[in-house]
Design a protein around this motif. Structure first.
Motif, PDB file in Angstrom:
ATOM      1  N   ALA A  66      15.755  12.124  54.621  1.00 38.26           N
ATOM      2  CA  ALA A  66      16.998  12.219  55.391  1.00 38.26           C
ATOM      3  C   ALA A  66      18.208  12.190  54.462  1.00 38.26           C
ATOM      4  CB  ALA A  66      17.073  11.087  56.402  1.00 38.26           C
ATOM      5  N   LYS A  67      18.152  11.331  53.442  1.00 42.35           N
ATOM      6  CA  LYS A  67      19.239  11.297  52.467  1.00 42.35           C
ATOM      7  C   LYS A  67      19.342  12.636  51.734  1.00 42.35           C
ATOM      8  CE  LYS A  67      19.098   6.296  51.518  1.00 42.35           C
ATOM      9  NZ  LYS A  67      20.496   5.984  51.864  1.00 42.35           N
TER      10      LYS A  67
ATOM     11  N   ILE B 256      29.124  18.813  42.164  1.00 41.42           N
ATOM     12  CA  ILE B 256      27.856  19.460  42.525  1.00 41.42           C
ATOM     13  C   ILE B 256      26.759  19.066  41.542  1.00 41.42           C
ATOM     14  CG2 ILE B 256      26.670  21.690  42.678  1.00 41.42           C
ATOM     15  CD1 ILE B 256      29.259  22.872  43.803  1.00 41.42           C
ATOM     16  N   ALA B 257      27.090  19.040  40.255  1.00 40.66           N
ATOM     17  CA  ALA B 257      26.098  18.694  39.236  1.00 40.66           C
ATOM     18  C   ALA B 257      25.569  17.270  39.445  1.00 40.66           C
ATOM     19  CB  ALA B 257      26.713  18.828  37.850  1.00 40.66           C
ATOM     20  N   ASP B 258      26.461  16.340  39.776  1.00 39.24           N
ATOM     21  CA  ASP B 258      26.035  14.959  40.029  1.00 39.24           C
ATOM     22  C   ASP B 258      25.147  14.880  41.267  1.00 39.24           C
ATOM     23  OD1 ASP B 258      27.441  14.098  37.833  1.00 39.24           O
ATOM     24  OD2 ASP B 258      29.226  13.513  38.972  1.00 39.24           O
ATOM     25  N   LEU B 259      25.518  15.613  42.296  1.00 39.66           N
ATOM     26  CA  LEU B 259      24.734  15.584  43.537  1.00 39.66           C
ATOM     27  C   LEU B 259      23.364  16.233  43.348  1.00 39.66           C
ATOM     28  CD1 LEU B 259      27.475  16.380  46.220  1.00 39.66           C
ATOM     29  CD2 LEU B 259      26.320  14.194  45.836  1.00 39.66           C
ATOM     30  N   ARG B 260      23.290  17.253  42.494  1.00 37.07           N
ATOM     31  CA  ARG B 260      21.996  17.898  42.229  1.00 37.07           C
ATOM     32  C   ARG B 260      21.030  16.922  41.562  1.00 37.07           C
ATOM     33  NH1 ARG B 260      21.353  23.541  42.040  1.00 37.07           N
ATOM     34  NH2 ARG B 260      20.009  23.294  40.225  1.00 37.07           N
ATOM     35  N   LYS B 261      21.525  16.092  40.662  1.00 33.85           N
ATOM     36  CA  LYS B 261      20.682  15.077  40.033  1.00 33.85           C
ATOM     37  C   LYS B 261      20.164  14.086  41.078  1.00 33.85           C
ATOM     38  CE  LYS B 261      23.172  15.284  35.625  1.00 33.85           C
ATOM     39  NZ  LYS B 261      24.062  14.530  34.691  1.00 33.85           N
ATOM     40  N   GLU B 262      21.055  13.679  41.957  1.00 38.47           N
ATOM     41  CA  GLU B 262      20.653  12.758  43.023  1.00 38.47           C
ATOM     42  C   GLU B 262      19.634  13.405  43.945  1.00 38.47           C
ATOM     43  OE1 GLU B 262      22.592  10.310  46.805  1.00 38.47           O
ATOM     44  OE2 GLU B 262      23.915  11.286  45.340  1.00 38.47           O
ATOM     45  N   LEU B 263      19.832  14.678  44.236  1.00 40.32           N
ATOM     46  CA  LEU B 263      18.931  15.391  45.132  1.00 40.32           C
ATOM     47  C   LEU B 263      17.511  15.439  44.571  1.00 40.32           C
ATOM     48  CD1 LEU B 263      18.513  17.078  47.699  1.00 40.32           C
ATOM     49  CD2 LEU B 263      19.220  19.090  46.398  1.00 40.32           C
ATOM     50  N   ARG B 264      17.379  15.698  43.267  1.00 42.62           N
ATOM     51  CA  ARG B 264      16.047  15.754  42.659  1.00 42.62           C
ATOM     52  C   ARG B 264      15.324  14.416  42.785  1.00 42.62           C
ATOM     53  NH1 ARG B 264      18.687  19.277  38.956  1.00 42.62           N
ATOM     54  NH2 ARG B 264      19.193  17.556  37.534  1.00 42.62           N
ATOM     55  N   GLU B 265      16.046  13.332  42.601  1.00 39.35           N
ATOM     56  CA  GLU B 265      15.452  11.999  42.729  1.00 39.35           C
ATOM     57  C   GLU B 265      15.016  11.729  44.168  1.00 39.35           C
ATOM     58  OE1 GLU B 265      18.384   9.321  41.307  1.00 39.35           O
ATOM     59  OE2 GLU B 265      18.253   9.972  39.206  1.00 39.35           O
ATOM     60  N   LEU B 266      15.833  12.155  45.121  1.00 41.61           N
ATOM     61  CA  LEU B 266      15.500  11.947  46.529  1.00 41.61           C
ATOM     62  C   LEU B 266      14.307  12.787  46.951  1.00 41.61           C
ATOM     63  CD1 LEU B 266      19.107  11.852  48.038  1.00 41.61           C
ATOM     64  CD2 LEU B 266      17.513   9.936  47.905  1.00 41.61           C
TER      65      LEU B 266
END
Length: 618
Positions: free
Chosen positions: A294-295, A316-326
């Motif tokens: 969901a996150k 966007i670059a920071d959020l992409r890193k977070e997305l991969r972890e999620l």
């Protein structure tokens, strides 16, 4: 009144009969601003007249009751009226059922009615059925505006909910402006329309009704009653100091409106600031959920918007890193959830349960009316059946479509080898056909009709579910909301054509958010998304890990497997007829998509989803 009662619609209710009931005295004590306030006294008056053998008055009261029970859909100006419920065999009445002489009588009776809610309904129907009746159209406009003004000064009240919730008044105002644009000269809207809009606009600011404020602002801009500078200034005012306490999606709608306004005013700095606030509301939604999938959904939504806006590369670059972890953490989120629901397959039991529920519980219980049958149980049924009917094992089977073409063949059961999965699936078809029929007739239809008789659901009622569900990708929210509304309204032609095509992409989206990328490499080195059949062949284990074995099996049997219903294939190739849209397989398929949308939210329903449904409803 249903289509099976169509003979009753041919009985003209005469003007003398309507004038004889003294409708103004009957409704003199009613101070409601919605149709629900009128249906009860009209029904009681009809029952009293029937008990006193007053046939003419009974017919007149029931006629007005039926007219008030027509569903107004202001968001659909081409077809603003619809039946309150409909099934495959019939429906309740709608505006177009009362044309010709009966419509002339409605138009003549409307000006004699004091109650603005009834007067608006009568005049609107009369104008809708005959656009040449400009005077009665103007009467409808004035009546709708009167309802808004009386609500704003406290002379009329909501039947359900608090008067401060004004979204229902925005619907009335929208309908008034739709009619006014046709019956008045271009650009010459009457003063009462402008006055009602400004009253409602200011009330939205005062009460911080975000959704209503946006809807009214859009109306004012569309009809040139409001200017963008005033709208963006008011938008900034209404979202100031929210302190994160309000529903982020509602707050976001105001920021989005402000961003649009600043863009049109060529104020780039403020446009970018508002766009940033739009995205921050998505990320606030991320913080309100616990599941990694969901996150990931909300982070992906934020990235999509930032790309559209442009100029936010670092973010966007920071959020992409977070997305991969999620994505890596989300593998265990989409698992079957067991939930006890005290209903039986009998319609009476379903009705008794749904009559007692609040709206958030209704939307949850409807999703949990049923759970997929286990693949193991279906295979056992096939084995038991083959032992009982031995000769059926000796022959292969062919299956034809409605045109007689052979579309599938299944082999016989060998005594020396384990049957194939296709054999097991084919031998489960008859059982599943009966099973889905029982679920639709005994659970889905009784629940839907019970709720819709008292509370017509609209697309906005489903937005809290859709915004939170990791099953719905950003950009498809209104499609799902409209599909679910049509499902509840019994309009299965619309529901099927809206929802079934979304299933394949929704499954791919869930796989992608779980770090299971479903694209395939083509011979020319380009990439293409897999179809549902390809997903079930090449990524079945990944689907079973996320959705569970039993739900994946049911998706296969219902939407993909041939000779089964193969709803995805049938819909995609234009072979799903009008009648098939009302079949148990199709209705069950639409419900199953609703089930899959709600399933990941069950554990969060009470604390997160239910409050937002309440907030979005009024």
């Amino acid at each position: 009144m249903t289509d099976t009662d169509s003979k009753d619609r041919n009985v003209i209710i005469l003007l003398d009969e309507l004038l004889n009931i003294d409708i103004n005295k009957t409704l003199s004590s009613v101070d409601g601003s919605d149709r629900y306030a009128l249906t009860a006294p009209l029904r009681e008056a009809a029952n009293t007249a029937e008990a006193n053998d007053q046939d003419g008055q009974n017919r007149a009261f029931r006629f007005l009751h039926d007219l008030m029970n027509i569903h107004l859909r202001a968001e659909n100006p081409a077809e603003p009226f619809g039946p309150i419920f409909q099934t495959g065999s019939g429906r309740s009445c709608t505006a177009s059922d009362f044309q010709g002489k009966q419509n002339d009588i409605i138009a003549e009776f409307a000006p004699t009615v004091d109650d603005p809610v009834l007067r608006a309904r009568l005049a609107d129907i009369a104008w809708y059925n005959d656009r040449k009746k400009g005077d009665v159209g103007k009467l409808a406009v004035a009546a709708y505006c009167q309802i808004v003004e009386k609500r704003m000064i406290g002379e009329l009240h909501r039947t359900h909910g608090e008067d401060e919730h004004i979204l229902d008044m925005a619907d009335y105002l929208q309908r008034a402006m739709q009619i006014a644009a046709r019956v008045y000269k271009k650009g010459a809207l009457p003063s009462e329309v402008k006055r009602a809009l400004k009253l409602l606009f200011n009330k939205g600011i005062e009460t911080r009704e975000y959704v209503a404020f946006v809807e009214v602002a859009k109306l004012g801009l569309r009809y040139h009653i409001l200017e963008w500078q005033a709208v963006v200034s008011s938008a900034e005012q209404i979202v100031a100091n929210t302190e994160g306490k309000d529903y982020p999606m509602a707050v976001q709608s105001v920021w989005r409106l402000a961003a649009q306004g600043y863009g049109l005013l060529e104020d780039v700095d403020n446009e970018k600031r508002c766009q940033k606030e739009v995205v921050l509301q998505d990320l606030k939604m991320r913080e309100q959920v616990d599941q990694a999938s969901a996150k990931a959904h909300w982070v992906r939504t934020a990235i999509d918007k930032l790309r559209q806006y442009g100029g936010f590369k670092d973010w966007i670059a920071d959020l992409r890193k977070e997305l991969r972890e999620l994505e890596e953490a989300s593998l265990d989120d989409f698992v079957p959830y067991s939930y006890e629901l005290d209903v039986t397959e009998l319609a009476t039991g379903t009705i008794e349960v749904f009559e007692k529920l609040t709206l958030p519980d209704i939307l949850l219980q409807f999703a949990l009316l049923n759970t997929p049958i286990s693949r193991e149980a279906l295979e056992k049924y096939a084995d038991d059946s083959s032992e009982k009917y031995i000769f059926s094992n000796l022959f292969s089977n062919s299956y034809s479509d409605r045109d007689g073409k052979v579309i599938a063949q299944t082999g016989f059961k060998s005594a020396d080898a384990q049957p194939s999965q296709d054999w097991y699936k084919a031998n489960a078809l008859q059982y599943m056909e009966i099973y889905r029929k029982q679920v639709v007739v005994g659970k889905i239809e009784p629940a839907r009709q019970t709720v819709m008789a008292n509370f017509p659901l609209e697309p906005r009622n489903f937005m809290p579910i859709i915004h939170h569900s990791p099953f719905v990708q950003h950009g498809y929210e209104m499609t799902f909301a409209l599909g679910f509304a049509r499902l509840w309204q019994g309009d299965y032609i619309s529901a099927a054509n809206l929802l079934i095509p979304q299933l394949e992409n929704a499954i791919r989206y869930v796989l992608r958010n779980s770090n299971e990328h479903s694209a395939k490499l083509m011979d020319d080195l380009t990439q293409d998304d897999r179809s549902i059949s390809s997903l079930l062949i090449n990524m079945r284990k990944e689907m079973e890990k996320i959705f569970g074995v039993d739900l994946t099996h049911e998706i296969d049997l219902l939407f993909n497997f041939r000779p089964g219903p193969a709803l995805r294939h049938t819909m995609a190739h234009g072979k799903l007829t009008d009648g098939q849209c009302y079949s148990s397989d199709t209705i069950y398929g639409c419900w199953l998509i609703y089930f899959m949308t709600c399933l990941p939210l069950v554990s969060h329903w009470e604390n997160l989803i239910a409050p937002e449904i309440e907030a979005q409803t009024f």
